[in-house]
Design a protein around this motif. Structure first.
Motif, PDB file in Angstrom:
ATOM      1  N   TYR A  21       5.023  -0.605  -5.533  1.00  0.00           N
ATOM      2  CA  TYR A  21       5.170   0.723  -4.950  1.00  0.00           C
ATOM      3  C   TYR A  21       4.342   0.839  -3.679  1.00  0.00           C
ATOM      4  CZ  TYR A  21       7.218   1.966  -9.453  1.00  0.00           C
ATOM      5  OH  TYR A  21       8.013   2.010 -10.562  1.00  0.00           O
ATOM      6  N   VAL A  22       4.946   1.391  -2.637  1.00  0.00           N
ATOM      7  CA  VAL A  22       4.248   1.699  -1.393  1.00  0.00           C
ATOM      8  C   VAL A  22       4.090   3.216  -1.302  1.00  0.00           C
ATOM      9  CG1 VAL A  22       4.250   1.445   1.112  1.00  0.00           C
ATOM     10  CG2 VAL A  22       5.373  -0.276  -0.316  1.00  0.00           C
ATOM     11  N   VAL A  23       2.865   3.654  -1.039  1.00  0.00           N
ATOM     12  CA  VAL A  23       2.598   5.073  -0.785  1.00  0.00           C
ATOM     13  C   VAL A  23       2.224   5.173   0.693  1.00  0.00           C
ATOM     14  CG1 VAL A  23       1.326   7.121  -1.527  1.00  0.00           C
ATOM     15  CG2 VAL A  23       1.748   5.261  -3.159  1.00  0.00           C
ATOM     16  N   PRO A  24       3.202   5.382   1.558  1.00  0.00           N
ATOM     17  CA  PRO A  24       2.960   5.255   3.003  1.00  0.00           C
ATOM     18  C   PRO A  24       1.878   6.180   3.542  1.00  0.00           C
ATOM     19  CG  PRO A  24       5.318   5.267   2.540  1.00  0.00           C
ATOM     20  CD  PRO A  24       4.621   5.649   1.265  1.00  0.00           C
ATOM     21  N   ASP A  25       1.851   7.418   3.079  1.00  0.00           N
ATOM     22  CA  ASP A  25       0.876   8.375   3.623  1.00  0.00           C
ATOM     23  C   ASP A  25      -0.559   7.977   3.308  1.00  0.00           C
ATOM     24  OD1 ASP A  25       2.944   9.851   4.630  1.00  0.00           O
ATOM     25  OD2 ASP A  25       2.869  11.415   3.099  1.00  0.00           O
ATOM     26  N   SER A  26      -0.739   7.152   2.272  1.00  0.00           N
ATOM     27  CA  SER A  26      -2.090   6.730   1.877  1.00  0.00           C
ATOM     28  C   SER A  26      -2.409   5.296   2.299  1.00  0.00           C
ATOM     29  CB  SER A  26      -2.243   6.851   0.348  1.00  0.00           C
ATOM     30  OG  SER A  26      -2.016   8.166  -0.086  1.00  0.00           O
ATOM     31  N   GLY A  27      -1.437   4.577   2.866  1.00  0.00           N
ATOM     32  CA  GLY A  27      -1.658   3.184   3.226  1.00  0.00           C
ATOM     33  C   GLY A  27      -1.918   2.315   2.014  1.00  0.00           C
ATOM     34  N   VAL A  28      -1.165   2.566   0.929  1.00  0.00           N
ATOM     35  CA  VAL A  28      -1.420   1.943  -0.369  1.00  0.00           C
ATOM     36  C   VAL A  28      -0.204   1.173  -0.853  1.00  0.00           C
ATOM     37  CG1 VAL A  28      -1.655   2.519  -2.836  1.00  0.00           C
ATOM     38  CG2 VAL A  28      -3.239   3.498  -1.172  1.00  0.00           C
ATOM     39  N   VAL A  29      -0.453   0.003  -1.454  1.00  0.00           N
ATOM     40  CA  VAL A  29       0.543  -0.691  -2.265  1.00  0.00           C
ATOM     41  C   VAL A  29      -0.006  -0.798  -3.674  1.00  0.00           C
ATOM     42  CG1 VAL A  29       1.672  -2.905  -2.735  1.00  0.00           C
ATOM     43  CG2 VAL A  29       1.637  -1.998  -0.415  1.00  0.00           C
TER      44      VAL A  29
END
Length: 318
Positions: A21-29
């Motif tokens: 999962y990528v959470v773009p707004d948080s810069g997280v995978v």
């Protein structure tokens, strides 16, 4: 609009294809996937199709130490210059991989023997436990319940592993392997460090039930789940399995966990021997804690009934 992008990675398994999962707004995978070149290509290409690039990833969050979830964490962190995050209970199994793996193999060998798994099957299982292509050591940030990483909350949900976590945003609960859409997560054999893995796991389900309210549930394999329905089905599954394990003990002279597993699951080899024996041991030890069966401390451990009939009102959750 969803706060994440799902990327299918890895090959099909009984649990299903891994979900990164990528959470773009948080810069997280979250859970980048197995340590294979094909999985890396799928992950990299999937990230590049989102609104950020690989270089835009700041944090790699991993729900638990198993290679199909953590295997690409170091590769992604290197490429993105990102940090890796696990619960403190699992962090060393990635951060100190080589040493921790050797300790795990020694522990597994001892516990498989305690479960009564025959020596030839134990040896074959451990011989097939090939190392993952992970660095001997790598910087990993260890977390505890309630920590936040880029605004995402760490929710400790142990049972499948000792340090298993789920990750919560305002809209979503990323479940890892605490719940799966087509497969009941293994307890016992999936991490041999837990003393009462079934109790631990069922307690985690109660936590998930509360935390998931108002959020979608996104598993480590597959797509969006009905969390309440899945928890109900898993509880029913474990209650039936506990009753089945009791029935084997009641009709067998002081069986081992392996004997019970053979009756429940049939012929087992490889990883299935570990998972099957561990699952049986987890149910037997939970029943022993409840006074339904008695654990006979020997090598291997054996069991006998402590009550004449299986209690209709038994509650496996502590």
């Amino acid at each position: 609009m969803s706060d994440f992008v799902r990327i299918p990675v890895g090959r099909g398994t009984p649990e299903g294809v891994n979900s990164a999962y990528v959470v773009p707004d948080s810069g997280v995978v979250i859970d980048p996937g197995p340590p294979t070149d094909s999985s890396w290509s799928a992950l990299r290409d999937g990230i590049e199709r989102t609104e950020i690039s690989v270089q835009g990833i700041d944090h790699v969050l991993v729900t638990h130490w198993h290679a199909d979830h953590a295997g690409l964490a170091c590769r992604l962190a290197d490429r993105a210059n990102a940090s890796i995050h696990l619960h403190e209970g699992d962090a060393h199994l990635v951060g100190d991989y080589t040493e921790a793996r050797q300790r795990r193999l020694r522990r597994d060998a001892s516990i498989l023997g305690r479960w009564g798994v025959p020596e030839r099957i134990r040896e074959a299982l451990l011989d097939r436990d090939a190392p993952s292509p992970l660095p001997d050591t790598y910087p990993v940030q260890a977390h505890e319940e309630g920590d936040r990483i880029a605004g995402i909350e760490v929710v400790h949900t142990p049972g499948h592993t000792k340090g298993h976590v789920s990750f919560a945003t305002a809209e979503t609960l990323f479940l890892g392997d605490v719940l799966l859409p087509t497969y009941t997560p293994n307890v016992g054999g999936s991490d041999t460090r837990l003393d009462d893995p079934l109790a631990t796991y069922l307690s985690s389900l109660e936590r998930v039930e509360t935390i998931a309210a108002g959020r979608t549930g996104e598993p480590g394999h597959g797509t969006t789940m009905d969390v309440d329905a899945a928890i109900k089905a898993v509880r029913e599954h474990h209650h039936q399995r506990a009753k089945d394990a009791y029935d084997v003990v009641a009709t067998t002279n002081e069986p081992t966990a392996w004997t019970v597993a053979r009756e429940l699951f049939g012929e087992m080899n490889g990883i299935h021997a570990k998972f099957g024996a561990g699952e049986a041991a987890a149910h037997l030890d939970r029943l022993a804690a409840l006074g339904v069966v008695e654990r006979i401390e020997a090598d291997p451990v054996r069991y006998r009934t402590a009550v004449a009939d299986y209690p209709s009102s038994v509650n496996l959750t502590p």
